[in-house]
Write an enzyme that holds these catalytic residues in place. Structure first.
Site, PDB file in Angstrom:
ATOM      1  N   ARG A  25       0.810  -1.252   0.242  1.00  0.00           N
ATOM      2  CA  ARG A  25      -0.224   0.030  -0.037  1.00  0.00           C
ATOM      3  C   ARG A  25       0.871   1.423  -0.041  1.00  0.00           C
ATOM      4  O   ARG A  25       0.471   1.998   0.634  1.00  0.00           O
ATOM      5  CB  ARG A  25      -0.957   0.126   1.446  1.00  0.00           C
ATOM      6  N   ARG A  29      -3.553   6.247   1.204  1.00  0.00           N
ATOM      7  CA  ARG A  29      -3.968   7.545   1.718  1.00  0.00           C
ATOM      8  C   ARG A  29      -3.235   8.275   2.888  1.00  0.00           C
ATOM      9  O   ARG A  29      -3.590   9.413   3.385  1.00  0.00           O
ATOM     10  CB  ARG A  29      -5.345   7.522   2.545  1.00  0.00           C
ATOM     11  N   ARG A  38      -6.464  11.236  -6.208  1.00  0.00           N
ATOM     12  CA  ARG A  38      -7.747  10.374  -5.941  1.00  0.00           C
ATOM     13  C   ARG A  38      -9.035  11.252  -6.163  1.00  0.00           C
ATOM     14  O   ARG A  38      -9.946  11.085  -6.604  1.00  0.00           O
ATOM     15  CB  ARG A  38      -7.610   9.894  -4.351  1.00  0.00           C
ATOM     16  N   ASP A  75      -6.755  -2.999  -7.626  1.00  0.00           N
ATOM     17  CA  ASP A  75      -7.168  -3.556  -6.487  1.00  0.00           C
ATOM     18  C   ASP A  75      -7.646  -5.173  -6.847  1.00  0.00           C
ATOM     19  O   ASP A  75      -7.843  -5.349  -8.025  1.00  0.00           O
ATOM     20  CB  ASP A  75      -8.423  -3.049  -6.107  1.00  0.00           C
ATOM     21  N   TYR A 152     -14.809 -12.244  -0.520  1.00  0.00           N
ATOM     22  CA  TYR A 152     -15.590 -10.953  -0.809  1.00  0.00           C
ATOM     23  C   TYR A 152     -16.465 -11.383  -1.775  1.00  0.00           C
ATOM     24  O   TYR A 152     -17.909 -10.666  -1.518  1.00  0.00           O
ATOM     25  CB  TYR A 152     -14.493 -10.102  -1.434  1.00  0.00           C
TER      26      TYR A 152
HETATM   27  O1  CP3 Z   1       0.021  -2.016  -2.550  1.00  0.00           O
HETATM   28  C1  CP3 Z   1      -0.171  -1.250  -3.170  1.00  0.00           C
HETATM   29  O2  CP3 Z   1       0.174   0.007  -2.930  1.00  0.00           O
HETATM   30  C2  CP3 Z   1      -0.882  -1.481  -4.638  1.00  0.00           C
HETATM   31  C3  CP3 Z   1      -2.336  -1.348  -4.682  1.00  0.00           C
HETATM   32  C4  CP3 Z   1      -3.291  -2.156  -3.756  1.00  0.00           C
HETATM   33  C5  CP3 Z   1      -4.489  -1.789  -3.267  1.00  0.00           C
HETATM   34  N1  CP3 Z   1      -5.264  -2.696  -2.629  1.00  0.00           N
HETATM   35  C6  CP3 Z   1      -4.869  -0.428  -3.435  1.00  0.00           C
HETATM   36  C7  CP3 Z   1      -6.053   0.086  -2.454  1.00  0.00           C
HETATM   37  C8  CP3 Z   1      -3.120  -3.514  -3.445  1.00  0.00           C
HETATM   38  C9  CP3 Z   1      -1.962  -4.451  -3.768  1.00  0.00           C
HETATM   39  C10 CP3 Z   1      -4.305  -3.853  -3.037  1.00  0.00           C
HETATM   40  C11 CP3 Z   1      -4.737  -5.244  -2.602  1.00  0.00           C
HETATM   41  C12 CP3 Z   1      -5.953  -5.525  -1.735  1.00  0.00           C
HETATM   42  N2  CP3 Z   1      -7.203  -5.111  -1.865  1.00  0.00           N
HETATM   43  C13 CP3 Z   1      -6.025  -6.426  -0.734  1.00  0.00           C
HETATM   44  C14 CP3 Z   1      -4.965  -7.566  -0.343  1.00  0.00           C
HETATM   45  C15 CP3 Z   1      -3.992  -7.153   0.492  1.00  0.00           C
HETATM   46  C16 CP3 Z   1      -4.427  -6.527   1.982  1.00  0.00           C
HETATM   47  O3  CP3 Z   1      -4.468  -5.455   2.186  1.00  0.00           O
HETATM   48  O4  CP3 Z   1      -4.617  -7.652   2.683  1.00  0.00           O
HETATM   49  C17 CP3 Z   1      -7.420  -6.653  -0.290  1.00  0.00           C
HETATM   50  C18 CP3 Z   1      -8.112  -7.446   0.639  1.00  0.00           C
HETATM   51  C19 CP3 Z   1      -8.108  -5.624  -1.192  1.00  0.00           C
HETATM   52  C20 CP3 Z   1      -9.578  -5.176  -1.177  1.00  0.00           C
HETATM   53  C21 CP3 Z   1      -9.652  -3.879  -0.602  1.00  0.00           C
HETATM   54  N3  CP3 Z   1      -9.348  -2.660  -1.057  1.00  0.00           N
HETATM   55  C22 CP3 Z   1     -10.167  -3.479   0.781  1.00  0.00           C
HETATM   56  C23 CP3 Z   1     -10.799  -4.375   1.856  1.00  0.00           C
HETATM   57  C24 CP3 Z   1     -10.104  -1.912   0.767  1.00  0.00           C
HETATM   58  C25 CP3 Z   1     -10.882  -1.175   1.741  1.00  0.00           C
HETATM   59  C26 CP3 Z   1      -9.984  -1.032   2.815  1.00  0.00           C
HETATM   60  C27 CP3 Z   1      -9.232   0.390   3.071  1.00  0.00           C
HETATM   61  O5  CP3 Z   1      -8.024   0.384   3.302  1.00  0.00           O
HETATM   62  O6  CP3 Z   1      -9.903   1.231   2.580  1.00  0.00           O
HETATM   63  C28 CP3 Z   1      -9.598  -1.637  -0.452  1.00  0.00           C
HETATM   64  C29 CP3 Z   1      -9.510  -0.189  -1.042  1.00  0.00           C
HETATM   65  C30 CP3 Z   1      -7.987   0.124  -1.547  1.00  0.00           C
HETATM   66  N4  CP3 Z   1      -7.176  -0.651  -2.380  1.00  0.00           N
HETATM   67  C31 CP3 Z   1      -7.243   1.405  -1.059  1.00  0.00           C
HETATM   68  C32 CP3 Z   1      -6.136   1.424  -1.726  1.00  0.00           C
HETATM   69  C33 CP3 Z   1      -5.126   2.309  -1.823  1.00  0.00           C
HETATM   70  C34 CP3 Z   1      -7.912   2.496  -0.342  1.00  0.00           C
HETATM   71  C35 CP3 Z   1      -9.090   3.107  -1.119  1.00  0.00           C
HETATM   72  C36 CP3 Z   1      -8.928   4.693  -1.295  1.00  0.00           C
HETATM   73  O7  CP3 Z   1      -8.526   5.329  -1.619  1.00  0.00           O
HETATM   74  O8  CP3 Z   1      -9.986   4.951  -0.446  1.00  0.00           O
END
Ligand code: CP3
Length: 344
Positions: A25, A29, A38, A75, A152
């Site tokens: 990540r 944010r 964003r 994602d 999911y």
């Molecule tokens: O790592 C990176 O920077 C690459 C991008 C990336 C994102 N999600 C961007 C993201 C990667 C590799 C993921 C993987 C991901 N997404 C996983 C597996 C890794 C982990 O964290 O266990 C999972 C379970 C998801 C599903 C997902 N996406 C959830 C549950 C959420 C919401 C939770 C949260 O943090 O808000 C997301 C949103 C998400 N994916 C964000 C980002 C940067 C935040 C979204 C935003 O900007 O509002």
């Protein structure tokens, strides 16, 4: 010939004096520049599907910190969407999807060969990155592992214990296994397309692997990872693969050998000493600083970072967090972690 990139050296099994570093990540944010881009995109999914803006946010942490790897901004839930699930994000809560509760739900999914229609913008982001990243930076593509993605798709949201997915597995195993098979096939095509577009490494995120126990872990975490890795290696033998069976604990042992992964990513529920002894003996490991240090910083961060680097210094190691950095992290603490890794 240019010297091989540090991440690729680690993945090839080389022990380095200073481990290469990137962060899960890393585009997120906690960075003001991410929040600005964003906001320009409007919402998270529009950002994922806009190749120019997704390229920009992928590059932001590279510009700011000079990480050794960039990870594609996308994602894991784009694959369900490409298979026909509805997907949206509720601000402050997380993802929501239409649910799959039976065989009819699996049968209604789109065929695997159709996923690229939805995912083409992601491949464009990969192409953009491959042509703009600094020559020393490795480009990592990724996908979710079938079990995690299925949790999911079945529940329609994130769940603390993956209860609905366990229930479908126990009550309608054929439908559950058909769903996993569909995701497995789609993941092979998706990761192959990322590699063809220029991803140099791919990572498989099984964030909820820890809730699979015993035989279930073998059948639904290990075996799908092995199938995906075998299929990818047949098509792209030179592309290293990182597997992340998060909270796998004892199941981390032998995971790389059994699946064919070039590296196992570790969460912070295992100690680096334990991992050196039981996991790094088989090859490269990635991890595993607790993400809370990016919030709290200070002497604890420095001490813990040094301890992990030391414990894993006798084998191939890529430094990373044990899970993604959180939005409340302080960007200065990320710099402190990097300086500590690079300066000792
Ligand atoms: O790592 C990176 O920077 C690459 C991008 C990336 C994102 N999600 C961007 C993201 C990667 C590799 C993921 C993987 C991901 N997404 C996983 C597996 C890794 C982990 O964290 O266990 C999972 C379970 C998801 C599903 C997902 N996406 C959830 C549950 C959420 C919401 C939770 C949260 O943090 O808000 C997301 C949103 C998400 N994916 C964000 C980002 C940067 C935040 C979204 C935003 O900007 O509002």
């Amino acid at each position: 010939m240019a010297e091989q990139k540090t991440i690729l050296k680690a993945l090839a099994g080389e022990t380095q004096d200073v481990p290469p570093i990137w962060m899960m990540r890393q585009a997120g944010r906690y960075l003001p520049e991410y929040k600005a881009t964003r906001a320009e995109a409007g919402d998270f999914l529009s950002l994922c599907y806009n190749p120019d803006l997704a390229t920009e946010v992928t590059l932001q942490p590279i510009r700011r910190y000079g990480f050794d790897a960039a990870i594609l901004f996308a994602d894991i839930l784009l694959v369900p969407q490409a298979l026909g699930a509805d997907l949206w994000f509720v601000t402050g809560e997380g993802p929501r999807l239409s649910t799959i509760t039976d065989q009819a739900g699996v049968d209604a999914l789109r065929p695997v060969e159709d996923i690229h229609e939805t995912l083409n913008p992601i491949y464009q982001t990969v192409r953009n990155l491959a042509s703009t990243l600094p020559s020393e930076t490795t480009l990592i593509g990724f996908a979710g592992a079938p079990w995690t993605v299925a949790t999911y798709m079945i529940a329609g949201r994130g769940t603390p214990d993956q209860g609905p997915a366990h229930a479908l597995k126990d009550e309608n195993r054929p439908a559950f296994e058909a769903l996993l098979a569909r995701i497995t096939a789609a993941t092979v095509e998706y990761l192959s397309a990322q590699i063809e577009a220029g991803a140099e490494v791919v990572k498989l995120f099984d964030s909820w692997a820890g809730s699979l126990k015993g035989e279930d872990f073998t059948r639904y975490a290990l075996t799908p990872a092995q199938e995906i890795i075998t299929a990818l290696k047949a098509r792209h033998p030179d592309t290293p693969i990182i597997a992340f069976p998060r909270e796998g604990s004892e199941n981390y042992i032998g995971f790389a050998k059994a699946t064919g992964a070039d590296c196992v990513a570790l969460d912070d529920s295992v100690t680096a000493e334990w991992a050196a002894k039981h996991v790094q003996v088989d090859g490269c490991v990635q991890g595993n600083l607790a993400s809370r240090h990016m919030v709290t910083g200070g002497d604890d961060l420095v001490r813990e970072t040094r301890a992990i680097v030391d414990a894993l210094s006798n084998g191939p190691h890529i430094f990373n967090l044990g899970h993604g950095i959180t939005p409340d992290a302080n960007p200065d603490n990320v710099q402190l972690m990097i300086d500590t890794v690079r300066e000792g």
